[in-house]
Design a protein around this motif. Sequence first.
Motif, PDB file in Angstrom:
ATOM      1  N   LEU A  49      41.489  31.023  31.423  1.00  9.93           N
ATOM      2  CA  LEU A  49      41.698  32.467  31.292  1.00  9.93           C
ATOM      3  C   LEU A  49      41.309  33.193  32.581  1.00  9.93           C
ATOM      4  O   LEU A  49      41.999  34.124  33.003  1.00  9.93           O
ATOM      5  CB  LEU A  49      40.907  33.009  30.103  1.00  9.93           C
ATOM      6  N   ALA A  50      40.224  32.759  33.216  1.00 10.22           N
ATOM      7  CA  ALA A  50      39.781  33.385  34.468  1.00 10.22           C
ATOM      8  C   ALA A  50      40.838  33.250  35.554  1.00 10.22           C
ATOM      9  O   ALA A  50      40.988  34.146  36.396  1.00 10.22           O
ATOM     10  CB  ALA A  50      38.458  32.766  34.921  1.00 10.22           C
ATOM     11  N   ALA A  51      41.582  32.151  35.537  1.00  8.97           N
ATOM     12  CA  ALA A  51      42.615  31.933  36.551  1.00  8.97           C
ATOM     13  C   ALA A  51      43.700  33.000  36.501  1.00  8.97           C
ATOM     14  O   ALA A  51      44.374  33.253  37.506  1.00  8.97           O
ATOM     15  CB  ALA A  51      43.233  30.544  36.376  1.00  8.97           C
ATOM     16  N   SER A  52      43.848  33.667  35.370  1.00  7.50           N
ATOM     17  CA  SER A  52      44.885  34.684  35.220  1.00  7.50           C
ATOM     18  C   SER A  52      44.374  36.097  35.512  1.00  7.50           C
ATOM     19  O   SER A  52      45.114  37.065  35.386  1.00  7.50           O
ATOM     20  CB  SER A  52      45.458  34.648  33.795  1.00  7.50           C
ATOM     21  N   ARG A  53      43.131  36.237  35.894  1.00  6.46           N
ATOM     22  CA  ARG A  53      42.501  37.548  36.052  1.00  6.46           C
ATOM     23  C   ARG A  53      42.329  37.937  37.502  1.00  6.46           C
ATOM     24  O   ARG A  53      42.248  37.094  38.390  1.00  6.46           O
ATOM     25  CB  ARG A  53      41.107  37.547  35.396  1.00  6.46           C
ATOM     26  N   ARG A  54      42.227  39.198  37.740  1.00  9.88           N
ATOM     27  CA  ARG A  54      41.885  39.778  39.036  1.00  9.88           C
ATOM     28  C   ARG A  54      40.719  40.732  38.788  1.00  9.88           C
ATOM     29  O   ARG A  54      40.380  41.040  37.662  1.00  9.88           O
ATOM     30  CB  ARG A  54      43.066  40.572  39.611  1.00  9.88           C
ATOM     31  N   GLY A  55      40.124  41.239  39.839  1.00 10.15           N
ATOM     32  CA  GLY A  55      39.063  42.228  39.667  1.00 10.15           C
ATOM     33  C   GLY A  55      37.742  41.598  39.295  1.00 10.15           C
ATOM     34  O   GLY A  55      37.357  40.565  39.840  1.00 10.15           O
ATOM     35  N   THR A  56      37.051  42.226  38.347  1.00  4.91           N
ATOM     36  CA  THR A  56      35.697  41.810  37.989  1.00  4.91           C
ATOM     37  C   THR A  56      35.670  41.142  36.627  1.00  4.91           C
ATOM     38  O   THR A  56      36.152  41.693  35.644  1.00  4.91           O
ATOM     39  CB  THR A  56      34.744  43.023  37.991  1.00  4.91           C
ATOM     40  N   LEU A  57      35.091  39.951  36.601  1.00  2.82           N
ATOM     41  CA  LEU A  57      34.864  39.186  35.382  1.00  2.82           C
ATOM     42  C   LEU A  57      33.363  39.201  35.135  1.00  2.82           C
ATOM     43  O   LEU A  57      32.573  39.217  36.094  1.00  2.82           O
ATOM     44  CB  LEU A  57      35.334  37.740  35.539  1.00  2.82           C
ATOM     45  N   ALA A  58      32.942  39.211  33.878  1.00  3.33           N
ATOM     46  CA  ALA A  58      31.508  39.303  33.604  1.00  3.33           C
ATOM     47  C   ALA A  58      31.104  38.388  32.463  1.00  3.33           C
ATOM     48  O   ALA A  58      31.915  38.065  31.591  1.00  3.33           O
ATOM     49  CB  ALA A  58      31.127  40.750  33.272  1.00  3.33           C
ATOM     50  N   GLU A  59      29.841  38.002  32.505  1.00  3.32           N
ATOM     51  CA  GLU A  59      29.237  37.241  31.409  1.00  3.32           C
ATOM     52  C   GLU A  59      27.993  37.990  30.960  1.00  3.32           C
ATOM     53  O   GLU A  59      27.133  38.323  31.771  1.00  3.32           O
ATOM     54  CB  GLU A  59      28.854  35.830  31.856  1.00  3.32           C
ATOM     55  N   SER A 101      34.812  28.671  38.411  1.00  2.00           N
ATOM     56  CA  SER A 101      35.654  27.503  38.732  1.00  2.00           C
ATOM     57  C   SER A 101      37.136  27.789  38.527  1.00  2.00           C
ATOM     58  O   SER A 101      37.983  27.149  39.154  1.00  2.00           O
ATOM     59  CB  SER A 101      35.235  26.291  37.898  1.00  2.00           C
ATOM     60  N   GLY A 102      37.455  28.767  37.677  1.00  2.69           N
ATOM     61  CA  GLY A 102      38.857  29.090  37.437  1.00  2.69           C
ATOM     62  C   GLY A 102      39.328  30.355  38.122  1.00  2.69           C
ATOM     63  O   GLY A 102      40.517  30.517  38.390  1.00  2.69           O
ATOM     64  N   ALA A 103      38.416  31.261  38.416  1.00  2.00           N
ATOM     65  CA  ALA A 103      38.792  32.584  38.939  1.00  2.00           C
ATOM     66  C   ALA A 103      39.414  32.495  40.323  1.00  2.00           C
ATOM     67  O   ALA A 103      39.022  31.663  41.135  1.00  2.00           O
ATOM     68  CB  ALA A 103      37.556  33.482  38.990  1.00  2.00           C
ATOM     69  N   PRO A 104      40.379  33.376  40.597  1.00  7.02           N
ATOM     70  CA  PRO A 104      40.918  33.458  41.961  1.00  7.02           C
ATOM     71  C   PRO A 104      39.783  33.795  42.938  1.00  7.02           C
ATOM     72  O   PRO A 104      38.792  34.421  42.557  1.00  7.02           O
ATOM     73  CB  PRO A 104      41.916  34.620  41.884  1.00  7.02           C
ATOM     74  N   LYS A 105      39.938  33.407  44.176  1.00  7.83           N
ATOM     75  CA  LYS A 105      38.879  33.603  45.178  1.00  7.83           C
ATOM     76  C   LYS A 105      38.538  35.080  45.394  1.00  7.83           C
ATOM     77  O   LYS A 105      37.421  35.410  45.762  1.00  7.83           O
ATOM     78  CB  LYS A 105      39.277  32.967  46.517  1.00  7.83           C
ATOM     79  N   ASP A 106      39.512  35.973  45.151  1.00  8.23           N
ATOM     80  CA  ASP A 106      39.231  37.393  45.370  1.00  8.23           C
ATOM     81  C   ASP A 106      38.672  38.094  44.133  1.00  8.23           C
ATOM     82  O   ASP A 106      38.386  39.284  44.167  1.00  8.23           O
ATOM     83  CB  ASP A 106      40.477  38.121  45.876  1.00  8.23           C
ATOM     84  N   ALA A 107      38.500  37.362  43.031  1.00  5.88           N
ATOM     85  CA  ALA A 107      37.880  37.929  41.831  1.00  5.88           C
ATOM     86  C   ALA A 107      36.359  37.826  41.971  1.00  5.88           C
ATOM     87  O   ALA A 107      35.836  36.960  42.667  1.00  5.88           O
ATOM     88  CB  ALA A 107      38.345  37.193  40.583  1.00  5.88           C
ATOM     89  N   ARG A 108      35.659  38.709  41.294  1.00  6.51           N
ATOM     90  CA  ARG A 108      34.202  38.726  41.331  1.00  6.51           C
ATOM     91  C   ARG A 108      33.687  38.397  39.932  1.00  6.51           C
ATOM     92  O   ARG A 108      34.203  38.901  38.932  1.00  6.51           O
ATOM     93  CB  ARG A 108      33.735  40.116  41.745  1.00  6.51           C
ATOM     94  N   VAL A 109      32.650  37.573  39.864  1.00 11.04           N
ATOM     95  CA  VAL A 109      31.989  37.240  38.598  1.00 11.04           C
ATOM     96  C   VAL A 109      30.585  37.818  38.656  1.00 11.04           C
ATOM     97  O   VAL A 109      29.831  37.540  39.594  1.00 11.04           O
ATOM     98  CB  VAL A 109      31.934  35.712  38.367  1.00 11.04           C
ATOM     99  N   VAL A 110      30.240  38.644  37.661  1.00 12.63           N
ATOM    100  CA  VAL A 110      28.883  39.192  37.564  1.00 12.63           C
ATOM    101  C   VAL A 110      28.285  38.786  36.228  1.00 12.63           C
ATOM    102  O   VAL A 110      28.995  38.647  35.233  1.00 12.63           O
ATOM    103  CB  VAL A 110      28.858  40.730  37.723  1.00 12.63           C
ATOM    104  N   SER A 111      26.975  38.565  36.245  1.00 11.03           N
ATOM    105  CA  SER A 111      26.294  38.112  35.044  1.00 11.03           C
ATOM    106  C   SER A 111      24.883  38.676  35.045  1.00 11.03           C
ATOM    107  O   SER A 111      24.293  38.880  36.108  1.00 11.03           O
ATOM    108  CB  SER A 111      26.263  36.579  35.033  1.00 11.03           C
ATOM    109  N   ALA A 112      24.349  38.933  33.868  1.00  7.27           N
ATOM    110  CA  ALA A 112      22.997  39.478  33.749  1.00  7.27           C
ATOM    111  C   ALA A 112      22.143  38.562  32.870  1.00  7.27           C
ATOM    112  O   ALA A 112      22.588  38.117  31.813  1.00  7.27           O
ATOM    113  CB  ALA A 112      23.037  40.878  33.146  1.00  7.27           C
TER     114      ALA A 112
END
Length: 187
Positions: free
Chosen positions: A38-48, A62-73
């Motif tokens: 699912l992350a592979a299909s996203r752009r922008g900010t992904l969060a956990e 591991s799946g997100a495009p290189k220009d996507a950002r993953v943030v987690s708290a």
Amino acid sequence: MSAPAEVPDLVARTLDLSRQRGFITSIRNETGRLLAALAASRRGTLAELGTGCGVGSAWLSSGAPKDARVVSAELDPALAQDVQKIFADTDNVDVIAGDWSTLEQYAPFSLLFVDVREVMESIDVLADLMEPGGMVILDDFVPSAFWPPIVEGRVDTVREQWLTDERFAAVEMLIDVDASLLIATRR
């Protein structure tokens, strides 16, 4: 052609931390692979929300495009620091020490993985954090063959709310005979 590795290196490192810390409830590999897809299909900010040892964030990364950002708290500052060390060389992942609401400043999200039951109850807050077309993945449900969903003799009101909220197109997905998750896309 060779078979895929059991898990990506970053995921393996977070699973090692989970074992060292005594966590036995990290997400299943099946859920992780779904998150990566699912992350592979996203752009922008992904969060956990609910970092724990960072397993979900590692799968997302591991799946997100290189220009996507993953943030987690992560609420536990010592655990957040351990997870930050694992992601130190991963440019697109930020682990913040704090409760889940600290991530509101990074919204809107194109994908949000929620692994904390109490947070799942906050559907109104979570809906406002999502961009149109953004996906919310909610983990750790016990499958139910009934409607409304019944778990341990009681209606699972959290699942019922997510599956019927008009702001989302939602589906429950069986991960294994004893585990399911919800995928809800913001209309």
